[in-house]
Design an enzyme around this catalytic site. Structure first.
Site, PDB file in Angstrom:
ATOM      1  N   CYS A  53      22.705  19.228 101.887  1.00  0.00           N
ATOM      2  CA  CYS A  53      22.360  18.956 100.492  1.00  0.00           C
ATOM      3  C   CYS A  53      23.622  19.083  99.646  1.00  0.00           C
ATOM      4  O   CYS A  53      24.397  20.024  99.839  1.00  0.00           O
ATOM      5  CB  CYS A  53      21.290  19.937 100.020  1.00  0.00           C
ATOM      6  SG  CYS A  53      20.798  19.698  98.298  1.00  0.00           S
ATOM      7  N   HIS A  75      13.239  14.706 101.103  1.00  0.00           N
ATOM      8  CA  HIS A  75      14.218  15.711 100.673  1.00  0.00           C
ATOM      9  C   HIS A  75      14.244  15.789  99.143  1.00  0.00           C
ATOM     10  O   HIS A  75      14.206  16.884  98.565  1.00  0.00           O
ATOM     11  CB  HIS A  75      15.599  15.350 101.219  1.00  0.00           C
ATOM     12  CG  HIS A  75      16.669  16.316 100.842  1.00  0.00           C
ATOM     13  ND1 HIS A  75      17.131  17.286 101.693  1.00  0.00           N
ATOM     14  CD2 HIS A  75      17.375  16.467  99.681  1.00  0.00           C
ATOM     15  CE1 HIS A  75      18.081  17.989 101.087  1.00  0.00           C
ATOM     16  NE2 HIS A  75      18.244  17.507  99.857  1.00  0.00           N
ATOM     17  N   GLU A  76      14.299  14.646  98.489  1.00  0.00           N
ATOM     18  CA  GLU A  76      14.380  14.642  97.030  1.00  0.00           C
ATOM     19  C   GLU A  76      13.086  15.135  96.398  1.00  0.00           C
ATOM     20  O   GLU A  76      13.109  15.822  95.379  1.00  0.00           O
ATOM     21  CB  GLU A  76      14.768  13.252  96.506  1.00  0.00           C
ATOM     22  CG  GLU A  76      16.076  12.709  97.036  1.00  0.00           C
ATOM     23  CD  GLU A  76      17.245  13.701  97.073  1.00  0.00           C
ATOM     24  OE1 GLU A  76      17.301  14.619  96.217  1.00  0.00           O
ATOM     25  OE2 GLU A  76      18.105  13.569  97.950  1.00  0.00           O
ATOM     26  N   HIS A 100      13.092  18.776  96.199  1.00  0.00           N
ATOM     27  CA  HIS A 100      13.808  19.237  95.001  1.00  0.00           C
ATOM     28  C   HIS A 100      12.879  19.270  93.808  1.00  0.00           C
ATOM     29  O   HIS A 100      12.858  20.240  93.041  1.00  0.00           O
ATOM     30  CB  HIS A 100      15.004  18.332  94.694  1.00  0.00           C
ATOM     31  CG  HIS A 100      16.253  18.683  95.417  1.00  0.00           C
ATOM     32  ND1 HIS A 100      16.954  19.840  95.183  1.00  0.00           N
ATOM     33  CD2 HIS A 100      16.940  18.012  96.371  1.00  0.00           C
ATOM     34  CE1 HIS A 100      18.028  19.871  95.959  1.00  0.00           C
ATOM     35  NE2 HIS A 100      18.039  18.779  96.702  1.00  0.00           N
TER      36      HIS A 100
END
Length: 136
Positions: free
Chosen positions: A85, A126-127, A130
């Site tokens: 990341c 992954h985003e 976040h």
């Protein structure tokens, strides 16, 4: 505008708030910042540039796709992967899904759905982590 990358885990762990049309300018900041970091990054969430809104961008082939308020509506094929990341050092193990369907609002404020597999699906997951305050 190219923004500095946020590395403050206290901000990164916050659950992002829904985006509205007023947040449209964040898309350009994400695009500029992703382009500036293209040699080491394929996606970003708004909290990576200090904006705690549900907005992500991903390089999907030759296109940079901005998604407002994305949500995964279907997923299949779990697998383990090592990910890095831009906001964190090192790599970590996490579970991802081989195939996802994501629903989002585009920059014209139209509802869209995409079915993605393999690495593009991994980027979106992954985003979205976040956006949900999840750090791998």
């Amino acid at each position: 505008m190219i923004k500095p990358i946020n590395r403050d885990v206290n901000i990164l762990r916050q659950v992002s708030q829904p985006a509205s049309k007023a947040d449209l300018p964040v898309a350009q900041d994400l695009r500029d910042t992703l382009t500036a970091n293209a040699n080491r990054c394929v996606g970003m969430a708004a909290n990576m540039i200090g904006v705690t809104k549900r907005i992500i961008i991903a390089s999907l082939g030759p296109l940079q796709v901005v998604m407002f308020n994305p949500q995964i509506v279907a997923k299949s094929g779990p697998y383990q992967v090592q990910e890095g990341c831009l906001s964190l050092s090192g790599q970590r193990s996490t579970t991802r899904f081989q195939k996802i369907r994501v629903r989002f609002t585009n920059e014209q404020w139209e509802q869209q759905e995409l079915t993605l597999t393999a690495f593009p699906a991994e980027i979106i997951q992954h985003e979205l982590d976040h956006c949900n305050g999840i750090l791998i």
